[in-house]
Design an enzyme around this catalytic site. Structure first.
Site, PDB file in Angstrom:
ATOM      1  N   HIS A 288     -37.989  -0.676  38.121  1.00  0.00           N
ATOM      2  CA  HIS A 288     -37.432  -0.293  36.820  1.00  0.00           C
ATOM      3  C   HIS A 288     -37.977   1.075  36.393  1.00  0.00           C
ATOM      4  CE1 HIS A 288     -36.919  -1.419  32.292  1.00  0.00           C
ATOM      5  NE2 HIS A 288     -35.969  -0.632  32.706  1.00  0.00           N
TER       6      HIS A 288
ATOM      7  N   ASN B 127     -38.676  -4.055  27.942  1.00  0.00           N
ATOM      8  CA  ASN B 127     -37.580  -4.292  27.005  1.00  0.00           C
ATOM      9  C   ASN B 127     -37.773  -5.524  26.133  1.00  0.00           C
ATOM     10  OD1 ASN B 127     -35.791  -2.076  27.211  1.00  0.00           O
ATOM     11  ND2 ASN B 127     -35.513  -2.663  29.350  1.00  0.00           N
TER      12      ASN B 127
ATOM     13  N   GLU C  34     -41.764   0.063  36.255  1.00  0.00           N
ATOM     14  CA  GLU C  34     -42.129  -1.350  36.099  1.00  0.00           C
ATOM     15  C   GLU C  34     -41.665  -2.053  37.382  1.00  0.00           C
ATOM     16  OE1 GLU C  34     -40.017  -3.198  32.808  1.00  0.00           O
ATOM     17  OE2 GLU C  34     -41.815  -4.213  32.131  1.00  0.00           O
TER      18      GLU C  34
ATOM     19  N   SER D 224     -32.668  -3.496  33.692  1.00  0.00           N
ATOM     20  CA  SER D 224     -33.549  -3.453  32.520  1.00  0.00           C
ATOM     21  C   SER D 224     -33.986  -4.841  32.094  1.00  0.00           C
ATOM     22  CB  SER D 224     -32.801  -2.826  31.341  1.00  0.00           C
ATOM     23  OG  SER D 224     -32.329  -1.554  31.653  1.00  0.00           O
TER      24      SER D 224
HETATM   25  N1  LIG Z   1     -30.246   4.027  30.264  1.00  0.00           N
HETATM   26  C1  LIG Z   1     -31.536   3.707  30.298  1.00  0.00           C
HETATM   27  O1  LIG Z   1     -32.337   4.188  29.493  1.00  0.00           O
HETATM   28  C2  LIG Z   1     -32.034   2.764  31.366  1.00  0.00           C
HETATM   29  C3  LIG Z   1     -33.412   2.705  31.616  1.00  0.00           C
HETATM   30  C4  LIG Z   1     -33.880   1.869  32.628  1.00  0.00           C
HETATM   31  C5  LIG Z   1     -32.980   1.095  33.353  1.00  0.00           C
HETATM   32  N2  LIG Z   1     -31.639   1.176  33.071  1.00  0.00           N
HETATM   33  C6  LIG Z   1     -30.716   0.357  33.880  1.00  0.00           C
HETATM   34  O2  LIG Z   1     -30.158   1.185  34.876  1.00  0.00           O
HETATM   35  C7  LIG Z   1     -28.824   0.726  35.186  1.00  0.00           C
HETATM   36  C8  LIG Z   1     -27.845   1.876  35.021  1.00  0.00           C
HETATM   37  O3  LIG Z   1     -27.926   2.378  33.685  1.00  0.00           O
HETATM   38  P1  LIG Z   1     -27.376   3.845  33.302  1.00  0.00           P
HETATM   39  O4  LIG Z   1     -27.916   4.160  31.955  1.00  0.00           O
HETATM   40  O5  LIG Z   1     -27.615   4.784  34.442  1.00  0.00           O
HETATM   41  O6  LIG Z   1     -25.786   3.547  33.189  1.00  0.00           O
HETATM   42  P2  LIG Z   1     -24.572   4.590  33.330  1.00  0.00           P
HETATM   43  O7  LIG Z   1     -23.447   3.967  32.580  1.00  0.00           O
HETATM   44  O8  LIG Z   1     -25.013   5.966  32.976  1.00  0.00           O
HETATM   45  O9  LIG Z   1     -24.268   4.605  34.926  1.00  0.00           O
HETATM   46  C9  LIG Z   1     -23.803   3.501  35.656  1.00  0.00           C
HETATM   47  C10 LIG Z   1     -23.067   4.047  36.889  1.00  0.00           C
HETATM   48  O10 LIG Z   1     -22.814   2.967  37.791  1.00  0.00           O
HETATM   49  C11 LIG Z   1     -21.537   3.170  38.380  1.00  0.00           C
HETATM   50  N3  LIG Z   1     -21.061   1.890  38.905  1.00  0.00           N
HETATM   51  C12 LIG Z   1     -20.662   0.800  38.220  1.00  0.00           C
HETATM   52  N4  LIG Z   1     -20.333  -0.182  39.080  1.00  0.00           N
HETATM   53  C13 LIG Z   1     -20.529   0.290  40.347  1.00  0.00           C
HETATM   54  C14 LIG Z   1     -20.385  -0.252  41.658  1.00  0.00           C
HETATM   55  N5  LIG Z   1     -19.963  -1.503  41.838  1.00  0.00           N
HETATM   56  N6  LIG Z   1     -20.698   0.538  42.724  1.00  0.00           N
HETATM   57  C15 LIG Z   1     -21.146   1.801  42.537  1.00  0.00           C
HETATM   58  N7  LIG Z   1     -21.308   2.361  41.322  1.00  0.00           N
HETATM   59  C16 LIG Z   1     -21.004   1.611  40.237  1.00  0.00           C
HETATM   60  C17 LIG Z   1     -20.707   3.713  37.231  1.00  0.00           C
HETATM   61  O11 LIG Z   1     -19.533   4.375  37.714  1.00  0.00           O
HETATM   62  C18 LIG Z   1     -21.709   4.674  36.571  1.00  0.00           C
HETATM   63  O12 LIG Z   1     -21.641   5.979  37.120  1.00  0.00           O
HETATM   64  C19 LIG Z   1     -28.564  -0.480  34.270  1.00  0.00           C
HETATM   65  O13 LIG Z   1     -28.914  -1.663  34.959  1.00  0.00           O
HETATM   66  C20 LIG Z   1     -29.533  -0.240  33.135  1.00  0.00           C
HETATM   67  O14 LIG Z   1     -29.878  -1.419  32.445  1.00  0.00           O
HETATM   68  C21 LIG Z   1     -31.146   2.001  32.112  1.00  0.00           C
END
Ligand SMILES: NC(=O)c1ccc[n+]([C@@H]2O[C@H](COP(=O)([O-])OP(=O)(O)OC[C@H]3O[C@@H](n4cnc5c(N)ncnc54)[C@H](O)[C@@H]3O)[C@@H](O)[C@H]2O)c1
Length: 293
Positions: A139, A189, A151, A118
């Protein structure tokens, strides 16, 4: 042509990316660190596809075929033949950098390594690999099956070919890709988070309840949902991580995270996925039940 897609992280975003990639006909491998997380991710995909079938947006046969194209494993080695790997693990730079180094040694030459970050610098993630020309930001927005935007963020070394292939595959997944440069928080963001942070401060300073803040912004600004509901959906840990990247990367105190947000994350109140954030939910990922004050 991108046919085999790997996704790392089966959370909110990774499961959504696997969902749209499988529906686009890609063969998808989804990786997480625990079987329980993979099962939870697959459960979310099944539920969301079932909803699309109920609404008449997806044929049951197409759903079954797409589900059949998704494999899950804890072994990153399964990405050896992938054309594109999209990383969607926690918003924590050391974790992502370490992962990009491992992906670089596992994936075949020429395979694209994309991050769903993000806010974190794509250029720095690329520097953890020996193929910076093949590293890019992809993104997706939350919830991935619903939101149209991707993005696309080019690091300083990203090649035109890599960008063109990622733009093409985003389109195949039914998305509208828009390119921007690699600056903290990119565009989405950098513009969104200061508004969410201001809503956190309004609650922190006792200006209004979370319900009132959300209703004022919904009805007054015609936003589809209030900022605190949106922050709960994104995940308060993710919001805090993004604000910290903006604060340190742009060096301006206007991005300092609200202390109430820090305290809520310390308490484990990460938003909808934890069952509690600015609002309360019937368990992790559950429906909203009542607002906190
Ligand atoms: N939540 C949102 O609205 C959103 C939107 C766009 C981008 N993002 C980005 O997407 C990414 C994930 O966000 P999310 O909301 O899905 O988080 P989340 O907490 O729902 O999921 C993250 C997952 O990654 C896994 N994980 C962590 N370390 C790991 C590793 N080394 N190997 C494999 N798996 C691993 C965790 O077990 C978990 O299941 C972040 O970078 C976030 O900034 C989030």
């Amino acid at each position: 042509m991108i046919e085999r897609v790997g996704v790392v992280g089966a959370g909110q975003m990774g499961s959504g990316i696997a969902h749209v990639a499988a529906l686009a006909g890609k063969s998808v491998t989804l990786v997480d660190v625990e079987d329980a997380f993979l099962e939870r991710g697959l459960g979310a995909i099944r539920k969301n596809m079932a909803r699309q079938v109920e609404k008449g947006k997806l044929a049951a046969e197409a759903r079954d075929a797409a589900l059949g194209r998704i494999a899950t494993t804890k072994d990153l080695g399964a990405f050896a033949g992938a054309d594109l790997v999209v990383e969607a693990v926690v918003e924590h730079e050391p974790t992502k950098r370490e992962l990009f180094g491992r992906l670089d040694s596992i994936c075949r030459p020429g395979a694209i390594l994309a991050s769903n970050t993000s806010s974190i610098s794509v250029t720095r993630l690329a520097a953890a690999t020996k193929r910076p020309e093949n590293v890019i930001g992809m993104h997706f927005m939350n919830p991935v099956p619903v939101m149209a935007l991707v993005e696309v963020i080019r690091g300083i070394a990203t090649s035109d070919d890599t960008a063109a292939r990622v733009v093409a595959s985003a389109k195949e997944m039914g998305k509208t890709p828009v390119e921007c440069r690699d600056f903290p928080g990119f565009v989405s963001n950098r513009v969104l988070m200061p508004m969410l942070n201001e809503a956190f401060f309004a609650v922190h300073e006792g200006v209004a309840t979370p319900d009132a803040v959300d209703t004022i912004m919904k009805l007054g600004m015609n936003h589809p949902m209030g900022p605190l509901t949106l922050a709960d959906f994104i995940g308060l840990d993710t919001c805090l991580a993004i604000l910290r990247v903006l604060h340190s990367g742009l060096g301006d105190d206007k991005y300092r995270p609200c202390p109430l947000l820090v305290q809520m994350v310390d308490a484990g109140w990460m938003g909808k996925k934890a069952g509690r954030g600015f609002h309360r939910y019937a368990g992790p990922g559950g429906e909203r039940v009542a607002a906190t004050s």
